[in-house]
Enzyme design. Structure first.
Site, PDB file in Angstrom:
ATOM      1  N   ASP A  67       0.819  -1.212   0.000  1.00 23.03           N
ATOM      2  CA  ASP A  67       0.000   0.000   0.000  1.00 23.03           C
ATOM      3  C   ASP A  67       0.853   1.262   0.000  1.00 23.03           C
ATOM      4  O   ASP A  67       2.066   1.199   0.192  1.00 23.03           O
ATOM      5  CB  ASP A  67      -0.955  -0.011   1.214  1.00 23.03           C
ATOM      6  CG  ASP A  67      -0.256  -0.406   2.509  1.00 23.03           C
ATOM      7  OD1 ASP A  67       0.983  -0.388   2.552  1.00 23.03           O
ATOM      8  OD2 ASP A  67      -0.957  -0.733   3.478  1.00 23.03           O
ATOM      9  N   ASN A 135      -7.240  -3.055  14.444  1.00 22.57           N
ATOM     10  CA  ASN A 135      -8.636  -3.385  14.093  1.00 22.57           C
ATOM     11  C   ASN A 135      -8.711  -4.577  13.129  1.00 22.57           C
ATOM     12  O   ASN A 135      -9.758  -4.828  12.543  1.00 22.57           O
ATOM     13  CB  ASN A 135      -9.350  -2.165  13.498  1.00 22.57           C
ATOM     14  CG  ASN A 135      -8.703  -1.668  12.197  1.00 22.57           C
ATOM     15  OD1 ASN A 135      -7.753  -2.271  11.709  1.00 22.57           O
ATOM     16  ND2 ASN A 135      -9.224  -0.576  11.645  1.00 22.57           N
ATOM     17  N   GLU A 142      -9.634  -2.133   5.465  1.00 24.57           N
ATOM     18  CA  GLU A 142     -10.270  -1.843   6.747  1.00 24.57           C
ATOM     19  C   GLU A 142     -11.464  -2.778   6.981  1.00 24.57           C
ATOM     20  O   GLU A 142     -11.969  -3.402   6.041  1.00 24.57           O
ATOM     21  CB  GLU A 142     -10.746  -0.382   6.750  1.00 24.57           C
ATOM     22  CG  GLU A 142      -9.629   0.643   6.583  1.00 24.57           C
ATOM     23  CD  GLU A 142      -8.813   0.893   7.854  1.00 24.57           C
ATOM     24  OE1 GLU A 142      -8.743   0.001   8.712  1.00 24.57           O
ATOM     25  OE2 GLU A 142      -8.245   1.997   7.972  1.00 24.57           O
TER      26      GLU A 142
END
Ligand code: GLP
Length: 240
Positions: A67, A135, A142
């Protein structure tokens, strides 16, 4: 999934390095998938040492990073481009023509994401290293991201921006968007090694390894892959 529990970050970095050295020796022109964040730094330091000792060469190795932030020039100190050059590429014999990170420096980000995806379709990754977000994100996928997602422009969650603000002067400087390989691209790698260190990762690791795969925990998609090794230190593996 194979889970290797080690004592601490040093050992984690050594064990990860051993896997990389073995694969590079087996195939000196392999394609690596690389990650940023604090976690793989120890792995990269160990790989640099192995290179300096003459045990491995990166001369014919290709790399693709997971990324890159949008809104930052490649020359920005916190771009992942800079990170990779400082922590690995400038210290080994890699041919920089063989190094790839998503470009995020144009106005048409969707097009840039698509171009990176095309490159990934043409180059299968032999060995992919991953960190994990607190997370459960991998790359910048995400929670809520479909397991079929290919490379895309992602809006970062507040949690991820908070986690990453330690590298910036303030939260306002943390980019709001990034281009990331999608989960589908990550799962296309032949072999995957995920590294997790510290108690902030314990819950995400528990959900990744022990619960049913769900897009709410992107890393749990790794349960669907035939060759995944998860290396955790005592703190990150505390709930397993
Ligand atoms: C960023 C990266 C991820 C990385 C995560 C965890 O969000 N995009 O690839 O896994 O941070 O970083 P750290 O290793 O610093 O905890």
């Amino acid at each position: 999934m194979k889970v290797i529990k080690v004592k601490d970050y040093n050992e984690l970095s050594k064990v990860a390095c051993e896997i990389f050295v073995k694969e590079i020796k087996k195939n000196p022109s392999l394609t690596l998938g690389l990650a940023t964040g604090s976690t793989p730094i120890g792995l990269y330091q160990n790989l640099i040492k192995e290179y300096e000792k003459g045990n491995i060469s990166f001369k014919d190795v290709k790399t693709f990073n997971l990324d890159e932030y949008c809104e930052l020039e490649r020359s920005h100190p916190q771009s992942y481009y800079t990170f990779m050059h400082e922590n690995l590429f400038s210290k080994i014999d890699i041919n920089l023509d063989n190094v790839h990170l998503p470009r995020t420096d144009g106005t048409d980000l969707e097009k840039l994401a698509k171009e990176y995806n095309e490159l990934l379709l043409q180059n299968q990754i032999d060995l992919q290293v991953l960190g994990i977000g607190s997370n459960g994100h991998i790359g910048f996928n995400e929670p809520g991201t479909s397991f079929d997602q290919e490379t895309f422009v992602v809006e970062l969650t507040q949690k991820t921006r908070e986690d990453n603000k330690r590298f910036f002067n303030s939260i306002d400087e943390v980019p709001t968007h990034a281009i990331t390989m999608g989960i589908k691209n990550i799962l296309a790698a032949k072999k995957i090694v995920l590294l997790a260190s510290g108690k902030a990762k314990a819950e995400a690791i528990y959900k990744t390894v022990k619960e049913q795969p769900t897009p709410d925990v992107p890393a749990s998609a790794l349960q669907l892959h035939p060759d995944v090794t998860i290396i955790v230190d005592e703190e990150a593996g505390a709930l397993l």
